[in-house]
Write a protein that holds these residues in place. Structure first.
Motif, PDB file in Angstrom:
ATOM      1  N   THR A  47       3.532   8.979  -0.757  1.00  0.00           N
ATOM      2  CA  THR A  47       2.875   8.057  -1.693  1.00  0.00           C
ATOM      3  C   THR A  47       3.392   6.634  -1.361  1.00  0.00           C
ATOM      4  N   TYR A  77     -10.754   1.851   6.795  1.00  0.00           N
ATOM      5  CA  TYR A  77      -9.502   2.818   6.179  1.00  0.00           C
ATOM      6  C   TYR A  77      -8.218   2.056   6.012  1.00  0.00           C
ATOM      7  N   ASN A  80      -7.617   1.229   2.554  1.00  0.00           N
ATOM      8  CA  ASN A  80      -7.860   2.472   1.618  1.00  0.00           C
ATOM      9  C   ASN A  80      -7.122   3.705   2.322  1.00  0.00           C
ATOM     10  N   VAL A  81      -5.816   3.473   2.397  1.00  0.00           N
ATOM     11  CA  VAL A  81      -4.957   4.475   2.878  1.00  0.00           C
ATOM     12  C   VAL A  81      -4.882   5.443   1.760  1.00  0.00           C
ATOM     13  N   LYS A  82      -4.731   6.938   1.907  1.00  0.00           N
ATOM     14  CA  LYS A  82      -4.554   7.787   0.750  1.00  0.00           C
ATOM     15  C   LYS A  82      -3.182   8.378   1.032  1.00  0.00           C
ATOM     16  N   ALA A  83      -2.359   9.041  -0.010  1.00  0.00           N
ATOM     17  CA  ALA A  83      -1.376   9.885   0.356  1.00  0.00           C
ATOM     18  C   ALA A  83      -1.897  11.269  -0.025  1.00  0.00           C
ATOM     19  N   GLY A  84      -1.193  12.196   0.614  1.00  0.00           N
ATOM     20  CA  GLY A  84      -1.709  13.506   0.512  1.00  0.00           C
ATOM     21  C   GLY A  84      -1.579  14.306   1.807  1.00  0.00           C
ATOM     22  N   LYS A 102      -9.290  11.022   5.119  1.00  0.00           N
ATOM     23  CA  LYS A 102      -9.776  10.661   3.579  1.00  0.00           C
ATOM     24  C   LYS A 102      -9.961  11.457   2.782  1.00  0.00           C
ATOM     25  N   ASN A 104      -8.049  14.387   0.906  1.00  0.00           N
ATOM     26  CA  ASN A 104      -6.782  15.187   0.567  1.00  0.00           C
ATOM     27  C   ASN A 104      -6.975  16.793   0.262  1.00  0.00           C
ATOM     28  N   TYR A 167      -2.495  18.865  -5.877  1.00  0.00           N
ATOM     29  CA  TYR A 167      -2.387  18.073  -4.395  1.00  0.00           C
ATOM     30  C   TYR A 167      -0.940  18.124  -4.064  1.00  0.00           C
ATOM     31  N   ASN A 169       0.620  15.582  -2.998  1.00  0.00           N
ATOM     32  CA  ASN A 169       1.259  14.422  -3.518  1.00  0.00           C
ATOM     33  C   ASN A 169       1.311  14.384  -5.095  1.00  0.00           C
TER      34      ASN A 169
END
Length: 346
Positions: A47, A77, A80-84, A102, A104, A167, A169
């Protein structure tokens, strides 16, 4: 050389450059860009990670990070980084890698047969981002306990053993909220009414189910055992359940890794709220996580007149039941003689 010819040659040159550039671009985007040998693997992005941190995580698995960066930049990207948890497959190209980062991928989180809420927190913490201490503190939050009618001793009843899709995260708070929702979904009107018919609340039914669960691994026998314990509760007799004594011994010593196969007289008279030989009624909390068959056994018990039971020496894993103490004593003597012959001391 006339102007027309110059323009034609320049056009050809430009087209050639564009073709070459396009070919290079296509190579950068669509040629394989991984360097791991596994068929597939997961990358875990914590996160609040930023793009630079993601690149560091990917570096051991991506052949040419600059090619990944080129595609990532063109698809926004970095912003727009995603955690997971993200699945990478061997041979993925840069476009596929960015696309994978992208998505998760949820975790199939499973837990059962846990002995305490502390064990559960460790089991869950090994499968999602929050650690066991964060999870445990969230489970035992005083406001949450009060709002839901739990306390430190019985909050373990909230967890219904199953496999859940979450998920990686997922926060400790969101996981707890999911578990209390699943608890209420399980304890619907029908099951709550069945518990009430046995003189039990959902919490009490789960505590009793934990004892039934520990008493027998034979699912077809559990309704009969539940019937015996319910008979004892109605008669206001001590449950005298050996698994509660074993739990009390472990809790007193704070050693839940020890294996105890036999209890003795001094164990049975030990003062402890979980010892159902010296206390009438249910212990203050569950002694394990009961599975669904144990819960259903308590909600749908066998109607019988048995008051006693002990392990069978003829049908291993099962028990011998009795309606009278004299009959029970005969069964108990058989078992005692057998276990002595096996040399089991503890």
């Amino acid at each position: 050389m006339n102007l027309k010819r110059i323009v034609s040659l320049a056009s050809v040159a430009l087209i050639s450059v564009l073709i070459i550039y396009g070919a290079v671009l296509m190579y950068q985007i669509f040629s394989g860009n991984t360097k791991f040998e596994e068929k597939e693997l997961y990358v875990y992005v914590p996160t609040d990670s930023n793009y630079e941190q993601v690149k560091q995580l990917l570096a051991p698995y991506v052949k040419d990070i600059s090619r990944f960066e080129m595609v990532a930049g063109k698809t926004s990207y970095p912003e727009n980084v995603k955690a997971g948890r993200f699945l990478l497959k061997k041979g993925m190209n840069s476009y596929e890698l960015v696309k994978a980062m992208k998505f998760n991928d949820p975790v199939s989180l499973a837990f059962n047969n846990q002995e305490r809420v502390e064990n559960l927190a460790g089991r869950v913490g090994a499968q999602i981002e929050p650690d066991s201490l964060e999870l445990l503190n969230t489970f035992k939050d005083s406001i949450f306990l009060k709002e839901n009618g739990f306390n430190d001793e019985n909050v373990f009843v909230m967890f219904i053993p199953n496999t859940y899709e979450v998920y990686w995260n997922t926060s400790a708070l969101k996981f707890r909220d999911k578990m209390i929702k699943e608890y209420h979904n399980f304890w619907n009107k029908e099951r709550t009414a069945k518990a009430a018919a046995q003189g039990l609340t959902p919490i009490q039914a789960t505590i009793l189910a934990s004892i039934v669960h520990k008493e027998s691994v034979k699912k077809d026998e559990r309704p009969r055992i539940a019937g015996v314990y319910l008979n004892r509760l109605k008669l206001e007799m001590p449950l005298q359940a050996d698994p509660t004594v074993i739990f009390a011994m472990k809790k007193k010593s704070n050693d839940f890794n020890q294996v105890i196969k036999r209890v003795f007289y001094n164990d049975l008279i030990m003062k402890n709220p979980y010892n159902t030989y010296v206390n009438i009624g249910l212990p203050p909390g569950p002694i394990a996580m009961p599975d669904i068959t144990a819960l259903e056994a308590v909600l749908n018990p066998e109607k019988n007149n048995y008051i006693y039971f002990c392990a069978s020496v003829e049908r291993f894993g099962y028990h011998e039941f009795a309606a009278t103490l004299s009959e029970h004593n005969k069964n108990a003597e058989k078992y005692s003689a057998w276990i002595n012959s096996q040399g089991v001391q503890r």
